[in-house]
Design a protein around this motif. Structure first.
Motif, PDB file in Angstrom:
ATOM      1  N   SER A  16       0.810  -1.220   0.000  1.00 42.83           N
ATOM      2  CA  SER A  16       0.000   0.000   0.000  1.00 42.83           C
ATOM      3  C   SER A  16       0.842   1.269   0.000  1.00 42.83           C
ATOM      4  O   SER A  16       0.333   2.359  -0.235  1.00 42.83           O
ATOM      5  CB  SER A  16      -0.923   0.018   1.219  1.00 42.83           C
ATOM      6  OG  SER A  16      -0.167   0.136   2.416  1.00 42.83           O
ATOM      7  N   LYS A  17       2.157   1.127   0.276  1.00 48.79           N
ATOM      8  CA  LYS A  17       3.081   2.260   0.390  1.00 48.79           C
ATOM      9  C   LYS A  17       2.582   3.269   1.436  1.00 48.79           C
ATOM     10  O   LYS A  17       2.698   4.489   1.266  1.00 48.79           O
ATOM     11  CB  LYS A  17       3.280   2.953  -0.963  1.00 48.79           C
ATOM     12  CG  LYS A  17       3.979   2.089  -1.994  1.00 48.79           C
ATOM     13  CD  LYS A  17       4.282   2.876  -3.253  1.00 48.79           C
ATOM     14  CE  LYS A  17       5.059   2.036  -4.254  1.00 48.79           C
ATOM     15  NZ  LYS A  17       5.391   2.796  -5.481  1.00 48.79           N
ATOM     16  N   SER A  18       2.025   2.740   2.497  1.00 49.09           N
ATOM     17  CA  SER A  18       1.475   3.593   3.553  1.00 49.09           C
ATOM     18  C   SER A  18       1.423   2.805   4.855  1.00 49.09           C
ATOM     19  O   SER A  18       1.696   1.598   4.886  1.00 49.09           O
ATOM     20  CB  SER A  18       0.071   4.080   3.173  1.00 49.09           C
ATOM     21  OG  SER A  18      -0.795   2.971   2.971  1.00 49.09           O
ATOM     22  N   ARG A  19       1.046   3.503   5.933  1.00 43.44           N
ATOM     23  CA  ARG A  19       0.882   2.833   7.230  1.00 43.44           C
ATOM     24  C   ARG A  19       0.082   3.743   8.150  1.00 43.44           C
ATOM     25  O   ARG A  19       0.297   4.955   8.176  1.00 43.44           O
ATOM     26  CB  ARG A  19       2.236   2.508   7.848  1.00 43.44           C
ATOM     27  CG  ARG A  19       2.163   1.692   9.143  1.00 43.44           C
ATOM     28  CD  ARG A  19       3.541   1.264   9.583  1.00 43.44           C
ATOM     29  NE  ARG A  19       3.495   0.462  10.806  1.00 43.44           N
ATOM     30  CZ  ARG A  19       4.546  -0.080  11.401  1.00 43.44           C
ATOM     31  NH1 ARG A  19       5.757   0.086  10.863  1.00 43.44           N
ATOM     32  NH2 ARG A  19       4.427  -0.781  12.506  1.00 43.44           N
ATOM     33  N   LEU A 109      -3.208   9.505  16.061  1.00 45.18           N
ATOM     34  CA  LEU A 109      -3.159   8.613  14.899  1.00 45.18           C
ATOM     35  C   LEU A 109      -2.210   9.200  13.871  1.00 45.18           C
ATOM     36  O   LEU A 109      -2.236  10.414  13.616  1.00 45.18           O
ATOM     37  CB  LEU A 109      -4.548   8.417  14.283  1.00 45.18           C
ATOM     38  CG  LEU A 109      -5.489   7.511  15.081  1.00 45.18           C
ATOM     39  CD1 LEU A 109      -6.252   8.317  16.119  1.00 45.18           C
ATOM     40  CD2 LEU A 109      -6.447   6.768  14.178  1.00 45.18           C
ATOM     41  N   LEU A 110      -1.372   8.346  13.308  1.00 45.53           N
ATOM     42  CA  LEU A 110      -0.412   8.755  12.295  1.00 45.53           C
ATOM     43  C   LEU A 110      -0.740   8.060  10.981  1.00 45.53           C
ATOM     44  O   LEU A 110      -0.844   6.827  10.930  1.00 45.53           O
ATOM     45  CB  LEU A 110       1.012   8.400  12.724  1.00 45.53           C
ATOM     46  CG  LEU A 110       1.494   8.991  14.057  1.00 45.53           C
ATOM     47  CD1 LEU A 110       2.888   8.458  14.391  1.00 45.53           C
ATOM     48  CD2 LEU A 110       1.501  10.509  14.017  1.00 45.53           C
ATOM     49  N   LEU A 111      -0.922   8.856   9.945  1.00 43.60           N
ATOM     50  CA  LEU A 111      -1.098   8.326   8.593  1.00 43.60           C
ATOM     51  C   LEU A 111       0.166   8.647   7.818  1.00 43.60           C
ATOM     52  O   LEU A 111       0.435   9.811   7.510  1.00 43.60           O
ATOM     53  CB  LEU A 111      -2.327   8.949   7.921  1.00 43.60           C
ATOM     54  CG  LEU A 111      -2.509   8.681   6.417  1.00 43.60           C
ATOM     55  CD1 LEU A 111      -2.482   7.194   6.112  1.00 43.60           C
ATOM     56  CD2 LEU A 111      -3.799   9.307   5.924  1.00 43.60           C
ATOM     57  N   LEU A 160      -9.662   1.664   8.221  1.00 39.89           N
ATOM     58  CA  LEU A 160      -8.588   1.425   7.257  1.00 39.89           C
ATOM     59  C   LEU A 160      -7.471   0.582   7.857  1.00 39.89           C
ATOM     60  O   LEU A 160      -6.726  -0.090   7.130  1.00 39.89           O
ATOM     61  CB  LEU A 160      -8.017   2.759   6.767  1.00 39.89           C
ATOM     62  CG  LEU A 160      -8.865   3.532   5.757  1.00 39.89           C
ATOM     63  CD1 LEU A 160      -8.264   4.903   5.506  1.00 39.89           C
ATOM     64  CD2 LEU A 160      -8.963   2.750   4.450  1.00 39.89           C
ATOM     65  N   ASN A 161      -7.357   0.617   9.178  1.00 42.12           N
ATOM     66  CA  ASN A 161      -6.301  -0.126   9.856  1.00 42.12           C
ATOM     67  C   ASN A 161      -6.735  -1.539  10.221  1.00 42.12           C
ATOM     68  O   ASN A 161      -5.976  -2.276  10.843  1.00 42.12           O
ATOM     69  CB  ASN A 161      -5.872   0.623  11.118  1.00 42.12           C
ATOM     70  CG  ASN A 161      -4.428   0.359  11.470  1.00 42.12           C
ATOM     71  OD1 ASN A 161      -3.615   0.054  10.605  1.00 42.12           O
ATOM     72  ND2 ASN A 161      -4.095   0.459  12.746  1.00 42.12           N
ATOM     73  N   SER A 162      -7.961  -1.915   9.853  1.00 44.45           N
ATOM     74  CA  SER A 162      -8.480  -3.236  10.214  1.00 44.45           C
ATOM     75  C   SER A 162      -7.700  -4.335   9.500  1.00 44.45           C
ATOM     76  O   SER A 162      -7.407  -4.231   8.306  1.00 44.45           O
ATOM     77  CB  SER A 162      -9.959  -3.328   9.840  1.00 44.45           C
ATOM     78  OG  SER A 162     -10.406  -4.662   9.950  1.00 44.45           O
ATOM     79  N   PRO A 163      -7.372  -5.417  10.213  1.00 46.80           N
ATOM     80  CA  PRO A 163      -6.646  -6.534   9.569  1.00 46.80           C
ATOM     81  C   PRO A 163      -7.498  -7.290   8.563  1.00 46.80           C
ATOM     82  O   PRO A 163      -6.975  -8.115   7.797  1.00 46.80           O
ATOM     83  CB  PRO A 163      -6.272  -7.425  10.759  1.00 46.80           C
ATOM     84  CG  PRO A 163      -7.253  -7.086  11.840  1.00 46.80           C
ATOM     85  CD  PRO A 163      -7.563  -5.631  11.652  1.00 46.80           C
ATOM     86  N   THR A 164      -8.807  -7.029   8.527  1.00 52.38           N
ATOM     87  CA  THR A 164      -9.681  -7.722   7.565  1.00 52.38           C
ATOM     88  C   THR A 164      -9.583  -7.135   6.166  1.00 52.38           C
ATOM     89  O   THR A 164     -10.080  -7.724   5.206  1.00 52.38           O
ATOM     90  CB  THR A 164     -11.149  -7.655   8.036  1.00 52.38           C
ATOM     91  OG1 THR A 164     -11.572  -6.284   8.092  1.00 52.38           O
ATOM     92  CG2 THR A 164     -11.303  -8.290   9.409  1.00 52.38           C
ATOM     93  N   GLY A 171      -4.546   0.264   0.320  1.00 52.86           N
ATOM     94  CA  GLY A 171      -3.785   1.234  -0.471  1.00 52.86           C
ATOM     95  C   GLY A 171      -4.695   2.120  -1.308  1.00 52.86           C
ATOM     96  O   GLY A 171      -4.494   3.335  -1.392  1.00 52.86           O
ATOM     97  N   ILE A 172      -5.720   1.519  -1.925  1.00 48.18           N
ATOM     98  CA  ILE A 172      -6.659   2.294  -2.742  1.00 48.18           C
ATOM     99  C   ILE A 172      -7.416   3.291  -1.878  1.00 48.18           C
ATOM    100  O   ILE A 172      -7.552   4.474  -2.226  1.00 48.18           O
ATOM    101  CB  ILE A 172      -7.643   1.350  -3.464  1.00 48.18           C
ATOM    102  CG1 ILE A 172      -6.914   0.517  -4.513  1.00 48.18           C
ATOM    103  CG2 ILE A 172      -8.782   2.140  -4.106  1.00 48.18           C
ATOM    104  CD1 ILE A 172      -7.740  -0.608  -5.092  1.00 48.18           C
ATOM    105  N   LYS A 173      -7.922   2.831  -0.731  1.00 42.43           N
ATOM    106  CA  LYS A 173      -8.714   3.702   0.130  1.00 42.43           C
ATOM    107  C   LYS A 173      -7.875   4.812   0.757  1.00 42.43           C
ATOM    108  O   LYS A 173      -8.362   5.931   0.960  1.00 42.43           O
ATOM    109  CB  LYS A 173      -9.406   2.870   1.214  1.00 42.43           C
ATOM    110  CG  LYS A 173     -10.482   1.953   0.646  1.00 42.43           C
ATOM    111  CD  LYS A 173     -11.294   1.279   1.739  1.00 42.43           C
ATOM    112  CE  LYS A 173     -12.436   0.479   1.145  1.00 42.43           C
ATOM    113  NZ  LYS A 173     -13.318  -0.119   2.187  1.00 42.43           N
TER     114      LYS A 173
END
Length: 308
Positions: A16-19, A109-111, A160-164, A171-173
């Motif tokens: 996703s190139k994000s966290r 929260l850190l995006l 968005l952080n959900s493991p599901t 990444g899209i969202k």
């Protein structure tokens, strides 16, 4: 001592190139840092009151305060952040977190996202103005969300952080969310005025200038309402809105002219005169620059749509 620099290669998800991480921070008097990971990227941090170590990144970071408050030490200055504050950090901003006098806890929260995602957004929009606005000031821009918007963003980030959610879907969202946030806060002058470093008098002045009787009266009215020298007015406008007072007024006039062209039968010459443009040719030049067509063509397009 040189600040530690986080790398996207070791911190961000490679797909996703994000966290997104959630930190429930409690400030303690002990010198020992303690961190409990509660699942996923949710952390309960006990941090000495001396604060975290200064660090930077090679990626962008959006710092969001959901509850409580803290002191944000960044680029040699301090920002006092409380619930609803949204701070847009740039690559290489050096920052650290420290306690605020009135708060013993904070939920943060850190995006984090690869800078390439913003560059791709700029290419998609065909406009990189928001990147220039984001990087123009010494301090990262901060905005205040109202309670409803704070709750909505908090819930969205947790989902968005959900493991599901798969990494591809996440990444899209996240790309969609980044587009919304940067377009909302950096593409619109009205939202730029929400930025916490903007003087209250400038926000009040711009709100007054959005009234038709004021933007039609032009720069003399603005100077009268501002109660400051023209030189200072120009300096503040360039710093916070990245344009001159005259350009700001002309944008308000042109937008109102577009409404008059579409929704009233008033002749073009009368519209230019009522809004106090210097000349008809000047009105045509500014209008074409803003809308890509002449005032007459703009009126014909809207007339055709009404009859379609």
């Amino acid at each position: 001592m040189q600040a530690k620099r986080q790398s996207s290669d070791t911190w961000l998800d490679p797909v996703s190139k994000s966290r997104i991480t959630c930190h429930n921070i409690t400030w303690i008097r002990s010198a020992a840092f303690q961190c409990i990971q509660a699942g996923g990227d949710i952390y309960f941090d006990q941090i000495p009151r001396t604060g975290t170590m200064p660090h930077a990144h090679d990626f962008i970071e959006i710092l969001f305060i959901n509850t409580g408050g803290l002191t944000h030490r960044v680029n040699g200055e301090r920002q006092h952040l409380t619930a609803g504050d949204l701070c847009f950090l740039r690559p290489d901003d050096v920052h650290a977190l420290a306690p605020a006098p009135a708060f013993d806890q904070a939920e943060v929260l850190l995006l984090d996202a690869d800078l390439d995602l913003l560059l791709a957004l700029s290419a998609y929009l065909g406009n990189d103005a928001f990147l220039h606005r984001m990087t123009a000031s010494v301090l990262p821009a901060c905005f205040k969300l109202d309670p409803a918007a704070t709750t909505a963003l908090y819930e969205r980030l947790l989902k968005l952080n959900s493991p599901t959610i798969t990494a591809q879907t996440r990444g899209i969202k996240i790309k969609v969310l980044l587009g919304e946030l940067y377009a909302r806060f950096f593409a619109d002058d009205a939202n730029l005025l929400m930025e916490s470093q903007v003087p209250d008098w400038l926000e009040t002045l711009c709100a007054a200038m959005r009234k038709r009787e004021n933007f039609a009266a032009g720069l003399p009215r603005m100077k009268k309402l501002a109660c400051c020298t023209q030189g200072h007015l120009c300096k503040v406008f360039q710093k916070h809105l990245h344009k001159t007072p005259t350009a700001y007024i002309n944008e308000l006039r042109i937008n109102h002219a577009a409404w008059m062209l579409a929704d009233t039968p008033m002749p073009i010459l009368d519209i230019a005169g009522e809004l106090n443009f210097q000349s008809l040719s000047r009105f045509y030049t500014l209008f074409r620059k803003a809308y890509g067509v002449s005032p007459a063509a703009y009126r014909r397009l809207h007339a055709a749509r009404r009859h379609a």
